[in-house]
Design a protein around this motif. Sequence first.
Motif, short mmCIF file in Angstrom:
data_model
loop_
_atom_site.label_atom_id
_atom_site.label_comp_id
_atom_site.label_asym_id
_atom_site.label_seq_id
_atom_site.Cartn_x
_atom_site.Cartn_y
_atom_site.Cartn_z
N GLN A 100 1.05 -1.06 0.01
CA GLN A 100 0.09 0.13 -0.03
C GLN A 100 0.73 1.16 0.05
O GLN A 100 0.67 2.34 -0.78
CB GLN A 100 -0.88 0.09 1.20
CG GLN A 100 -1.98 -1.15 1.33
CD GLN A 100 -2.89 -1.11 2.48
OE1 GLN A 100 -2.57 -0.50 3.44
NE2 GLN A 100 -3.48 -2.13 2.72
N ALA A 101 2.03 1.27 0.76
CA ALA A 101 3.02 2.44 0.80
C ALA A 101 3.72 2.62 -0.45
O ALA A 101 3.65 3.53 -0.92
CB ALA A 101 3.71 2.31 2.14
N LEU A 102 3.99 1.50 -1.13
CA LEU A 102 4.63 1.54 -2.57
C LEU A 102 3.89 1.82 -3.47
O LEU A 102 3.91 2.91 -4.28
CB LEU A 102 5.07 0.29 -2.71
CG LEU A 102 6.44 -0.39 -2.24
CD1 LEU A 102 6.63 -1.91 -2.41
CD2 LEU A 102 7.71 0.48 -2.39
N LEU A 103 2.51 1.73 -3.25
CA LEU A 103 1.59 2.26 -4.47
C LEU A 103 1.40 3.79 -4.43
O LEU A 103 0.91 4.29 -5.40
CB LEU A 103 0.21 1.52 -4.28
CG LEU A 103 0.34 -0.02 -5.04
CD1 LEU A 103 -0.95 -0.74 -4.54
CD2 LEU A 103 0.63 0.00 -6.40
N GLN A 104 1.65 4.39 -3.23
CA GLN A 104 1.41 5.77 -2.73
C GLN A 104 2.67 6.53 -2.63
O GLN A 104 2.70 7.54 -2.23
CB GLN A 104 0.51 5.96 -1.52
CG GLN A 104 -0.79 5.15 -1.71
CD GLN A 104 -1.48 5.38 -0.34
OE1 GLN A 104 -0.95 6.00 0.71
NE2 GLN A 104 -2.39 4.39 0.02
N ALA A 105 3.87 5.83 -3.38
CA ALA A 105 5.07 6.51 -2.88
C ALA A 105 5.47 7.39 -3.83
O ALA A 105 4.95 7.80 -4.89
CB ALA A 105 6.26 5.37 -3.23
N ASP A 106 6.29 8.62 -3.34
CA ASP A 106 6.70 9.41 -3.98
C ASP A 106 8.30 9.46 -4.53
O ASP A 106 8.90 8.22 -4.46
CB ASP A 106 6.77 10.77 -3.23
CG ASP A 106 7.53 11.02 -1.95
OD1 ASP A 106 8.72 10.03 -1.89
OD2 ASP A 106 7.27 11.35 -0.93
N ALA A 107 8.80 10.06 -5.14
CA ALA A 107 10.20 10.11 -5.86
C ALA A 107 11.42 10.05 -4.81
O ALA A 107 12.29 9.17 -5.02
CB ALA A 107 10.58 11.26 -6.37
N SER A 108 11.19 10.21 -3.43
CA SER A 108 12.11 9.76 -2.47
C SER A 108 11.89 8.59 -1.76
O SER A 108 12.95 7.97 -1.00
CB SER A 108 12.25 10.83 -1.42
OG SER A 108 10.91 11.02 -0.64
N THR A 109 10.85 7.89 -1.93
CA THR A 109 10.71 6.46 -1.28
C THR A 109 11.56 5.41 -1.73
O THR A 109 11.68 5.45 -3.05
CB THR A 109 9.37 6.01 -1.49
OG1 THR A 109 8.47 7.19 -1.22
CG2 THR A 109 8.80 4.93 -0.58
N THR A 110 12.03 4.63 -0.83
CA THR A 110 12.69 3.43 -1.20
C THR A 110 12.28 2.14 -0.71
O THR A 110 11.44 2.27 0.09
CB THR A 110 14.24 3.72 -0.87
OG1 THR A 110 14.32 3.46 0.42
CG2 THR A 110 14.88 4.77 -1.36
N VAL A 111 12.45 1.20 -1.32
CA VAL A 111 11.78 -0.46 -0.94
C VAL A 111 12.52 -0.63 0.41
O VAL A 111 11.88 -1.20 1.24
CB VAL A 111 12.27 -1.38 -2.06
CG1 VAL A 111 11.94 -2.68 -1.39
CG2 VAL A 111 11.45 -0.97 -3.24
N THR A 112 13.88 -0.45 0.58
CA THR A 112 14.63 -0.62 1.86
C THR A 112 14.08 0.27 2.98
O THR A 112 13.52 -0.42 4.07
CB THR A 112 16.01 -0.33 1.67
OG1 THR A 112 16.53 -1.09 0.64
CG2 THR A 112 16.58 -0.57 3.06
N GLU A 113 13.59 1.45 2.67
CA GLU A 113 13.08 2.04 3.81
C GLU A 113 11.80 1.44 4.28
O GLU A 113 11.43 1.49 5.58
CB GLU A 113 12.83 3.55 3.33
CG GLU A 113 12.06 4.71 4.07
CD GLU A 113 11.62 5.77 3.58
OE1 GLU A 113 10.75 6.48 4.18
OE2 GLU A 113 12.07 5.94 2.29
N LEU A 114 10.83 1.40 3.50
CA LEU A 114 9.40 0.94 3.85
C LEU A 114 9.68 -0.68 4.26
O LEU A 114 8.93 -0.85 5.27
CB LEU A 114 8.78 0.73 2.63
CG LEU A 114 8.44 2.23 1.89
CD1 LEU A 114 7.29 1.99 0.40
CD2 LEU A 114 7.59 3.06 2.96
N ALA A 115 10.47 -1.30 3.88
CA ALA A 115 10.63 -2.95 4.31
C ALA A 115 11.10 -2.85 5.71
O ALA A 115 10.47 -3.50 6.72
CB ALA A 115 11.44 -3.49 3.76
#
Length: 320
Positions: free
Chosen positions: A268-283
């Motif tokens: 859900q967070a990935l689908l709403q991500a902006d340009a600064s979002t990373t997979v590592t950060e969310l995981a």
Amino acid sequence: MAADHTHTRDLDEAIETVGQVYCQHQLQLHARARSIDTTLDISGSARQPVVRLRYGAPVIVDAGRFPDLFLIMRSTGGQGSVRQGRRKASWTPGGTVPVSPNVGTEFDFGADFSQTTVKPDKQKLEALCSRWIGHPLEETLRFELAPFSSALERTWSSTLALLEGGGSDALSAAAEASLEEFLLTVLLQQHPHNYSDELASPPTSLPPRLVRQAERYIQEHADQPLTVAEVARSLGVSIRALQAGFQACRNTTPMGFLRQVRTERVRQALLQADASTTVTELALRHGFFHLGRFSAHYKARFGESPMATLSRARKDSLAR
């Protein structure tokens, strides 16, 4: 705790520095040894440090009764042995031996012996063991003084790599709590100790209503540093009973269900991500400490990698 790095050729300084990290002890050079060349390094996080130690000389360490201290010691080179009471175990390079507290303990390290050691928190380890079996421990937890099995050694090797990479800023509180419970659970489940038989005995499964209650608790607390032990405590049941209930009713484990909830929230967070979002950060934020395994779970559930989801979300955002 001692400094992150210490190097000394002074015997008294070596005794004092190592004593600050472990416990007070007596250190004696073998008769053929002329001097000491000690190196001590501490890495990992404050919650679970990893200690690397090399004396650079053949020594005998008398740790006395070894008060309230578990050591999970892995040899990274050379030969060494430990004696507790009438029991003795030896290290070869790459081998790990757990040393338990409150027993007269003596180490004999060769000149080339080097070690990488984890000091699991005694209170947390025994509390987790108690939660697994469902009642207070009647005596101190004590591991068999013997090398790890080859299967456990492989698991421990990868766990050490995670711990040593887990500096204070590397993991979120949720991920660090998950890693700590994983480490303690691996020790309790895969190396023999005085509660192993009870831990392996068949538990009484939970009724479906308690499984549903556990699911609600997990969903409500999945964004926090949640552990399976905490879920079991909230219901007043043992971890074994909780595991059996989830297997019978959901064909999964409590950790499997928690992982599913957290994976869906990462998506859900990935689908709403902006340009600064990373997979590592969310995981990491959602409690995953092993990024390779997280990616595998994610792809198995959603049919694409988390990076593919993120890339698609960014393209969709630019198109809007």
